[in-house]
Design a protein around this motif. Structure first.
Motif, mmCIF file in Angstrom:
data_model
loop_
_atom_site.group_PDB
_atom_site.id
_atom_site.type_symbol
_atom_site.label_atom_id
_atom_site.label_comp_id
_atom_site.label_asym_id
_atom_site.label_seq_id
_atom_site.Cartn_x
_atom_site.Cartn_y
_atom_site.Cartn_z
ATOM 1 N N UNK A 267 -7.584 -14.096 19.230
ATOM 2 C CA UNK A 267 -8.231 -15.381 19.009
ATOM 3 C C UNK A 267 -7.206 -16.432 18.576
ATOM 4 N N UNK A 268 -7.606 -17.682 18.646
ATOM 5 C CA UNK A 268 -6.707 -18.770 18.256
ATOM 6 C C UNK A 268 -6.322 -18.683 16.781
ATOM 7 N N UNK A 269 -7.288 -18.300 15.930
ATOM 8 C CA UNK A 269 -7.012 -18.121 14.504
ATOM 9 C C UNK A 269 -7.492 -16.736 14.090
ATOM 10 N N UNK A 270 -6.732 -15.704 14.418
ATOM 11 C CA UNK A 270 -7.165 -14.336 14.121
ATOM 12 C C UNK A 270 -7.175 -14.057 12.625
ATOM 13 N N UNK A 271 -7.967 -13.071 12.258
ATOM 14 C CA UNK A 271 -7.909 -12.588 10.876
ATOM 15 C C UNK A 271 -6.557 -11.894 10.698
ATOM 16 N N UNK A 272 -5.776 -12.263 9.705
ATOM 17 C CA UNK A 272 -4.394 -11.778 9.600
ATOM 18 C C UNK A 272 -4.309 -10.287 9.271
ATOM 19 N N UNK A 273 -3.187 -9.716 9.662
ATOM 20 C CA UNK A 273 -2.934 -8.300 9.409
ATOM 21 C C UNK A 273 -2.919 -7.981 7.922
ATOM 22 N N UNK A 274 -2.691 -8.993 7.110
ATOM 23 C CA UNK A 274 -2.630 -8.779 5.672
ATOM 24 C C UNK A 274 -3.902 -8.222 5.076
ATOM 25 N N UNK A 275 -5.054 -8.411 5.728
ATOM 26 C CA UNK A 275 -6.280 -7.830 5.174
ATOM 27 C C UNK A 275 -6.161 -6.313 5.106
ATOM 28 N N UNK A 276 -5.312 -5.745 5.954
ATOM 29 C CA UNK A 276 -5.047 -4.298 5.899
ATOM 30 C C UNK A 276 -3.786 -3.999 5.101
ATOM 31 N N UNK A 277 -2.699 -4.670 5.430
ATOM 32 C CA UNK A 277 -1.415 -4.313 4.822
ATOM 33 C C UNK A 277 -1.330 -4.689 3.344
ATOM 34 N N UNK A 278 -2.110 -5.679 2.908
ATOM 35 C CA UNK A 278 -2.062 -6.077 1.497
ATOM 36 C C UNK A 278 -2.879 -5.175 0.578
ATOM 37 N N UNK A 279 -3.654 -4.288 1.153
ATOM 38 C CA UNK A 279 -4.377 -3.338 0.306
ATOM 39 C C UNK A 279 -3.375 -2.435 -0.414
ATOM 40 N N UNK A 280 -3.710 -2.046 -1.646
ATOM 41 C CA UNK A 280 -2.834 -1.173 -2.411
ATOM 42 C C UNK A 280 -3.020 0.292 -2.053
ATOM 43 N N UNK A 281 -2.017 1.081 -2.372
ATOM 44 C CA UNK A 281 -2.064 2.525 -2.165
ATOM 45 C C UNK A 281 -1.182 3.179 -3.224
ATOM 46 N N UNK A 282 -1.736 4.175 -3.906
ATOM 47 C CA UNK A 282 -0.993 4.845 -4.967
ATOM 48 C C UNK A 282 -1.045 6.348 -4.773
ATOM 49 N N UNK A 283 0.031 6.981 -5.187
ATOM 50 C CA UNK A 283 0.082 8.437 -5.224
ATOM 51 C C UNK A 283 0.096 8.886 -6.674
ATOM 52 N N UNK A 284 -0.176 10.157 -6.886
ATOM 53 C CA UNK A 284 -0.131 10.736 -8.218
ATOM 54 C C UNK A 284 0.994 11.746 -8.321
ATOM 55 N N UNK A 285 1.104 12.318 -9.492
ATOM 56 C CA UNK A 285 2.073 13.396 -9.703
ATOM 57 C C UNK A 285 1.285 14.610 -10.181
ATOM 58 N N UNK A 286 1.346 15.676 -9.410
ATOM 59 C CA UNK A 286 0.545 16.869 -9.680
ATOM 60 C C UNK A 286 1.444 18.094 -9.633
ATOM 61 N N UNK A 287 1.306 18.950 -10.625
ATOM 62 C CA UNK A 287 2.103 20.182 -10.680
ATOM 63 C C UNK A 287 1.220 21.338 -10.233
ATOM 64 N N UNK A 288 1.611 21.977 -9.140
ATOM 65 C CA UNK A 288 0.831 23.092 -8.615
ATOM 66 C C UNK A 288 0.970 24.318 -9.512
ATOM 67 N N UNK A 289 0.170 25.317 -9.246
ATOM 68 C CA UNK A 289 0.202 26.530 -10.067
ATOM 69 C C UNK A 289 1.542 27.256 -9.990
#
Length: 485
Positions: A267-289
């Protein structure tokens, strides 16, 4: 229906059974606590679906009967309303075998039902072929908000209708669009004109949603180009947007910004990719058995479906830069479920048939940020089934162990939705969860169909956009919960 055996002959699934339909389907079945007329009398068509099956190659060799049993939720008069042809939100299977459905329809469940029907049609079911068209008709006639489907519909005289409270949920609208994309991709320019027409109808429904995606995005809000989560009408005369935004890649809502960007990219004024790329994502630290430190992707409450549902439609693990965070997420679930001998934890029924957002603390962002725990020894089979998209053999092994430990989890309408470490089970079977259970075993086909749809209907650049979005699916950091003093 009493199933004796399932035979695979010349590539077709033949089901040998003593009766055509479950006894409680042939008689009267309960609708909201009231006895209705028989299934045959209430059906809108003469082609009832009384047996649900998919292609032979989708059944794991040592899990044929178990997958077949869970597919039977989608029989007419069991988990599907025979008058409208739409899947119920959930059913309760009573001690005497009667079914009490909730006469409401979850839009994500409708999509997964379409995916089941597509695989049935490919396996030779004329009933499924006809039903796909009927479901599309229901969706074409359903009330919408700017082309976006409503999260929960009620059934009124065999049609989808609005309840007193209407929510155009971005996540559920996107899930249904993903399933429609699979239907369209499966039959795009098919040699059979009837199937080709189904493809075009699904495509039209998808394209009608563009106005809704623009409605959920506002360029000048100063909110890092994030998408609003929903529009709602609570019946108070003041409809409007909910206050929260879609801001986490790890949760199931991530496909809403993806589709918003893909469908408007030319489209002429598309919804920007930032709506996806600006979302946050975090990992944790887990110690297995065994002492290994791993970094699982963190969903908000630690529910496994939050991290895995979008992978039904997109081969995410092959597109993200660090696929190991998906593996580590599963390892956290495997260790906790093994401790109590239960399935994986995810949002599900409770054993007393209420509902809870169960999750494992080791993969929960909210818990790592000091909020309450949703970890309890109550597991749900559909979450372990979702693990089959990563490791089918191990998932089947775990599911067979659950069945051996708790045979009471099995009903003719599918496995009950929850079991705890004491072996107590819910009497509820949830349509959304059964859809995820089933789709986990043919997700490869669904993903191929979705990719084909995007490339054919929206062009190679649209698919390149999908790949570009997932190339930025990376952690913003590792969260470690501080121990309370």
């Amino acid at each position: 229906m009493t199933i004796e055996t399932i035979l695979f002959t010349e590539g077709e699934v033949a089901v040998i059974h003593k009766k055509k339909v479950l006894a409680f389907v042939l008689g009267t079945f309960m609708l909201g606590g009231c006895v209705s007329t028989s299934v045959e009398d209430t059906a809108i068509n003469s082609q009832l679906i009384t047996e649900v099956y998919i292609g032979e190659h989708h059944y794991p060799e040592n899990f044929v009967q178990q997958l077949h049993t869970n597919l039977q939720y989608f029989q007419d008069g069991v988990g599907v309303d025979p008058q409208s042809g739409m899947p119920f939100d959930f059913i309760r299977v009573m001690d005497n075998g009667d079914i009490e459905p909730r006469p409401a329809v979850n839009s994500t469940t409708v999509g997964l039902y379409l995916n089941v029907l597509t695989e049935m049609e490919r396996a030779g079911s004329n009933e499924a072929r006809k039903r796909i068209g009927e479901v599309l008709t229901q969706l074409e006639n359903a009330p919408k908000w700017n082309g976006l489907f409503i999260w929960m519909y009620k059934l009124s005289e065999g049609e989808l209708a609005l309840d007193s409270r209407s929510v155009a949920s971005a996540v559920d609208a996107a899930n249904l669009i993903s399933s429609l994309a699979a239907v369209s991709g499966a039959y795009w320019q098919h040699d059979d004109p009837v199937l080709a027409q189904l493809s075009q109808r699904a495509d039209a429904l998808i394209n009608q949603s563009k106005e809704g995606w623009y409605g959920l995005y506002e360029r000048d809000t100063g909110t890092r180009d994030l998408l609003r989560a929903a529009w709602q009408d609570t019946g108070d005369g003041q409809p409007g947007y909910v206050k929260y935004l879609i801001d986490r890649k790890a949760n199931e809502s991530r496909l809403a910004p993806l589709w918003a960007a893909v469908l408007t990219h030319s489209d002429e004024m598309p919804i920007p990719e930032g709506v996806f790329t600006n979302m946050g994502l975090y990992t944790g630290e887990y110690v297995t058995r065994d002492g290994e430190v791993i970094n699982p992707m963190l969903t908000w409450n630690g529910a496994y479906f939050q991290g895995m549902l979008p992978s039904v439609w997109f081969d995410e693990k092959s597109m993200v830069p660090t696929p190991k965070m998906f593996d580590d997420m599963a390892r956290v679930q495997v260790e906790y479920s093994a401790q109590f001998g239960i399935p994986f934890l995810s949002s599900s029924s409770t054993v007393d048939s209420r509902y809870s957002e169960y999750g494992v603390d080791g993969m929960a962002e909210a818990y790592q940020r000091g909020r309450r725990s949703f970890q309890e020894p109550v597991g749900t089979p559909h979450a372990t089934a979702l693990y089959a998209m990563k490791n089918r053999d191990h998932a089947v092994e775990l599911l067979l162990d659950v069945e051996a430990r708790y045979p009471q989890i099995v009903s003719p309408a599918g496995w009950f939705d929850a079991v705890n470490e004491k072996g107590e089970v819910a009497d509820k079977i949830i349509g959304l969860d059964q859809g995820m259970f089933a789709a986990s075993f043919f997700a490869d086909t669904i993903r191929t169909d979705v990719e084909n749809y995007i490339k054919q209907a929206h062009g190679e650049k649209a698919w390149q956009l999908v790949e570009r979005l997932y190339s930025q699916f990376e952690s913003n950091g590792t969260l470690i919960r501080e121990e309370e003093a």
